[in-house]
Design a protein around this motif. Structure first.
Motif, short mmCIF file in Angstrom:
data_model
loop_
_atom_site.label_atom_id
_atom_site.label_comp_id
_atom_site.label_asym_id
_atom_site.label_seq_id
_atom_site.Cartn_x
_atom_site.Cartn_y
_atom_site.Cartn_z
N GLY A 1 0.82 -1.20 0.00
CA GLY A 1 0.00 0.00 0.00
C GLY A 1 0.85 1.24 0.00
N PRO A 2 0.24 2.37 0.29
CA PRO A 2 1.00 3.62 0.27
C PRO A 2 2.03 3.67 1.38
N TYR A 3 3.21 4.12 1.03
CA TYR A 3 4.27 4.39 2.00
C TYR A 3 5.04 5.60 1.50
N ARG A 4 5.32 6.50 2.39
CA ARG A 4 5.95 7.79 2.13
C ARG A 4 6.81 7.80 0.85
N GLY A 5 6.29 8.49 -0.16
CA GLY A 5 6.99 8.57 -1.43
C GLY A 5 6.43 7.64 -2.49
N VAL A 6 5.48 6.79 -2.15
CA VAL A 6 4.83 5.80 -3.02
C VAL A 6 5.62 5.50 -4.30
N ALA A 7 6.36 4.43 -4.30
CA ALA A 7 7.08 3.89 -5.47
C ALA A 7 8.29 4.73 -5.88
N ARG A 8 8.27 6.04 -5.60
CA ARG A 8 9.30 6.91 -6.19
C ARG A 8 10.69 6.72 -5.60
N PRO A 9 10.86 6.30 -4.32
CA PRO A 9 12.23 5.95 -3.92
C PRO A 9 12.82 4.86 -4.82
N SER B 1 12.30 12.45 6.56
CA SER B 1 12.11 11.65 5.35
C SER B 1 13.44 11.12 4.82
N ILE B 2 14.51 11.91 4.95
CA ILE B 2 15.82 11.38 4.55
C ILE B 2 16.22 10.22 5.45
N GLY C 1 1.27 29.66 -2.17
CA GLY C 1 2.56 29.56 -2.82
C GLY C 1 3.40 28.38 -2.36
N VAL C 2 2.84 27.47 -1.57
CA VAL C 2 3.63 26.38 -1.00
C VAL C 2 3.70 25.21 -1.96
N ARG C 3 4.73 24.41 -1.78
CA ARG C 3 4.86 23.12 -2.42
C ARG C 3 5.02 22.08 -1.31
N GLY C 4 4.46 20.91 -1.50
CA GLY C 4 4.52 19.89 -0.46
C GLY C 4 5.95 19.46 -0.17
N VAL C 5 6.17 19.04 1.07
CA VAL C 5 7.54 18.71 1.48
C VAL C 5 7.62 17.42 2.29
N GLY C 6 6.51 16.72 2.42
CA GLY C 6 6.49 15.58 3.34
C GLY C 6 7.21 14.35 2.87
N GLU C 7 7.38 14.19 1.55
CA GLU C 7 7.90 12.92 1.04
C GLU C 7 9.23 13.04 0.31
#
Length: 782
Positions: free
Chosen positions: A365-373, A682-683, A736-742
């Motif tokens: 299922g979903p996990y921080r960054g979903v597939a992109r790491p 996240s790092i 003006g924000v961009r997400g930063v959580g993942e």
């Protein structure tokens, strides 16, 4: 009186949550105690794939303090199943029962639930349940030859393939034929999971007199849970209240409606007036909560002599586990992998086939960054191979292919639209802060001196944040996750209450929403109180996933605050007979522009609105509040770059991180400390996935790393002192924000693998980067 308004946004104000969280007064589901409460323990399958030949509950019911033992055939559960729906062509829909019916599909699946006076007695009862299993052949590897399948996970998918999709742009064959260099890589990424400090938990209570269900849950998505429970339980949605109190981390793991949640609610309905409580332990969590990133990538890329990336072809297999998670479907990882594999790089010719394959393992299922790491690891590995084949500096090759400001809005080959263009700025700043020349000199010095080698790893990435309705249609679910709502209410005393659809699992959303509203309305940060996480109190919000809440929830809060500000100024102008265009609201005081002395306070305006309706001018009604929805339509891409210097010991395989730099573009930053905390955390999770964490199944489908003795997680001793920096390109949304959580999770696997290749002159094809693997690649014997 000082009426100067000091903006709350952009400053590290004291977090509103910290008073209770740092003094041990947090309110978590496990803290909840209700009259007549009973506790639940689940009986879980010890085998990966088997028919249920019988379940004997006789001995369990004889255990003192046990009140009930429920199986999947119980009348309250027998007709209910979770079914993650998708309109994607070829997608195979399958059922997931609250408790296993007919057969079990992974080791750890719940087959029965025991209700007792306390958790200890419930566990005693669970041990006494006797289950007769008729074993079936398990499938563990998603890319194994389908011809070897003897017993499919689901009859609806004889080859275990739940979905397949090809992303295609341009002419890949022609571009590869024209390339000066063609490189091939076959990569495998390691299965791991979020492991929040608080495991899953729930309390369900049903009041039969008014057919009202209350479900306290450590969920990231309370409103979605309410909607889904209403559909499954045949209750009006207004009769269901979902409360997400303080939540000890989520990371996507808690963005799923689990079968245990549904079973708990169904049992509560069958036992009206008796609250039922379940708190997951760590062994259960590792065994049965969602996993992620069990992928295989077969890749080919073509490059021109000057380093230009000409074509990418990819075949991707994603292990979806035993069930299609509800509601995100088996497509959550494959579709993200295919849609964002190319990252922040310009590319015309692209072909990527992704597959979601069912296996007898815990659902993915979903996990921080979903597939992109995993996709960043894959893409950066291709670029490192290309640079090596061309004899180019790996940073120079990346720079050659980046999406630049002049290219924005850039239509990616998957048809997503990238609005950032800040990738080169992030890379330039990261190179400067990291001081690449210094580390290259140290690398040469060590080589000449015969000391332990070091490598430099680099990764760039784009993080699609705040997905609006046009960007969230990939899985084609029956709903679109585009908008959130917020109500801002000025109370009769002039204080401000915010009812927001966001939820917090430690991100400081109460603080962030208060900062946004304080500035939009024109009041002090301390005057704002934020209410979140209760579906009876807060307005609709899809919840916490895809780094969306600051973008979408913050956008709704900004608009609602501005709406109420307009109402306040209009009423103040009418009361004082001043043109509203000449008025301003600062620090809770209404001023004529250019004058220091206020003409009326917000508290006085509110008092008129609520308590002195006889003073209301014509055309004004009582009350002082406003509600707004916000949908960014597409979303906002956030850019990031990471560089690290890492030491490898060829003799022992030991790995030591010497320096780590990350530069991200978060747009306008609301709270600098919260943002840096999100990036650092996240790092750290990314490093854990790159070097330590691995959920390993044996051939029979048994989880071999089922405790924290075997499943390694990094501690503060393994995480280096991170050096974080920022560039700022405000996004086209209200704040003006961009997400930063993942974003921080996306780079570490690529960085560590790239550094290993740079240090030892090898190519790493599988994760994690363990000492044993380093030793082997350095010339040791496997």
């Amino acid at each position: 009186m000082n009426t100067d308004h000091v903006p709350a946004s952009g400053t590290p104000v004291r977090r509103k949550e910290d008073t209770r969280l740092l003094t041990g007064r947090g309110r978590y589901v496990s803290d909840l105690v209700l009259p007549r409460m009973r506790h639940v323990a689940f009986v879980r399958s010890p085998v990966a794939h088997a028919r249920l030949a019988g379940i004997d509950t006789t001995e369990a019911l004889a255990v003192d303090g046990v009140h009930a033992v429920v199986t999947g055939e119980h009348p309250a559960l027998a007709s209910v199943a979770l079914r993650a729906q998708s309109a994607l062509p070829g997608y195979v829909e399958t059922d997931q029962p609250p408790l296993a019916r007919g057969k079990v599909r992974f080791a750890g699946e719940a087959v029965a639930a025991v209700v007792a006076d306390d958790r200890y007695l419930a566990e005693d009862g669970a041990e006494a349940v006797v289950v007769d299993y008729d074993p079936l052949g398990p499938t563990v590897c998603a890319w194994a030859d389908p011809a070897g399948i003897t017993d499919p996970v689901h009859d609806e998918a004889p080859d275990n393939l739940l979905l397949s999709r090809t992303f295609r742009a341009g002419d890949v064959e022609a571009a590869l034929a024209a390339a000066d260099v063609v490189v091939d890589r076959e990569l495998t990424t390691n299965r791991h999971s979020g492991n929040p400090i608080e495991c899953r938990a729930g309390v369900a209570r049903y009041e039969a007199a008014d057919r009202r269900l209350t479900f306290w849950s450590g969920t990231q998505v309370p409103h979605l849970v309410r909607t889904q429970l209403a559909e499954l339980l045949d209750l009006p949605e207004g009769n269901i209240r979902v409360v997400a109190p303080d939540v000890g981390g989520g990371f996507g793991v808690k963005a799923v409606l689990y079968p245990e949640d549904v079973a708990l609610c169904l049992m509560a309905i069958a036992m009206p007036g008796i609250p039922l409580k379940w708190v997951e332990d760590r062994v259960e969590h590792l065994l049965a909560a969602t996993h992620a990133r069990d992928h295989r990538y077969v890749l080919r890329a073509g490059f021109a002599a000057d380093g230009a990336l000409l074509a990418v072809r990819a075949d991707v297999w994603c292990n979806t586990g035993a069930y299609s998670v509800y509601p995100w479907t088996a497509g959550i990882e494959p579709l993200m992998a295919g849609g964002l594999l190319t990252g922040p790089y310009k590319l015309t010719d692209y072909e990527c086939t992704v597959r979601g394959v069912a296996t007898n393992t815990s659902p993915s299922g979903p996990y921080r960054g979903v597939a992109r790491p995993a996709t960043v690891f894959a893409m950066e590995a291709l670029l490192d191979s290309g640079a090596r084949a061309l004899g180019m500096d790996p940073i120079a090759l990346r720079r050659r292919n980046l999406i630049l400001p002049a290219d924005v809005p850039y239509r990616m080959p998957s048809r997503l639209v990238d609005d950032s263009g800040a990738y080169e700025a992030c890379l330039d700043r990261a190179v400067e802060v990291f001081d690449v020349r210094r580390w290259r000199a140290e690398q040469i010095r060590r080589r000449d001196a015969g000391e332990r080698p070091i490598g430099i790893g680099v990764a760039l990435y784009n993080e699609l944040t705040g997905l609006g309705r046009a960007a969230s249609a990939g899985p084609r679910m029956p709903f679109r996750t585009g908008h959130d709502a917020c109500t801002v209410r000025v109370n009769p005393d002039g204080g401000v209450t915010v009812f927001s659809g966001v939820t917090s699992q430690g991100q400081g959303l109460e603080t962030t929403m208060a900062q946004v509203v304080a500035d939009a309305l024109g009041v002090a940060y301390d005057a704002v109180d934020v209410r979140i996480g209760d579906t009876d109190e807060s307005l609709w919000g899809f919840g916490a996933f895809s780094s969306r809440q600051a973008v979408i929830g913050g956008g709704a809060a900004h608009l609602a605050g501005g709406h109420v500000r307009d109402k306040v100024l209009a009423l103040a102008g009418a009361l004082k007979e001043v043109d509203v265009a000449d008025l301003d609201l600062r620090a809770g005081q209404v001023h004529v522009r250019g004058q220091e002395k206020p003409i009326i306070s917000l508290a006085e305006v509110a008092r008129v609105a609520y308590l002195q309706s006889d003073r209301l001018p014509e055309g004004f009604g009582p009350g002082l509040e406003g509600t707004e929805f916000y949908d960014p339509i597409r979303g906002a891409f956030a850019a990031g770059a990471q560089l690290a210097a890492i030491e490898f010991d060829p003799t022992t395989g030991a790995v030591r991180i010497l320096d780590w730099v990350c530069v991200e573009d978060a747009g306008r930053i609301v709270h600098p400390v919260i943002v840096d905390g999100q990036i650092a955390g996240s790092i750290a999770q990314g490093i854990g996935g790159a070097m330590y964490e691995h959920l390993v199944y044996d051939e029979a489908g048994n989880l071999s790393t089922g405790t924290l003795l075997d499943y390694l997680m990094p501690t503060s001793g393994e995480i280096p002192e991170l050096r974080l920096d920022h560039v700022s390109t405000p996004a086209a949304n209200p704040t003006g924000v961009r997400g930063v959580g993942e974003g921080g999770t996306l780079g570490p696997a690529a960085v560590v693998a790239g550094a290993l290749g740079d240090a030892l002159g090898v190519e790493l094809d599988d994760l994690p980067v363990t000492p044993a693997r380093v030793w082997e690649l350095a010339g040791g014997r496997p």
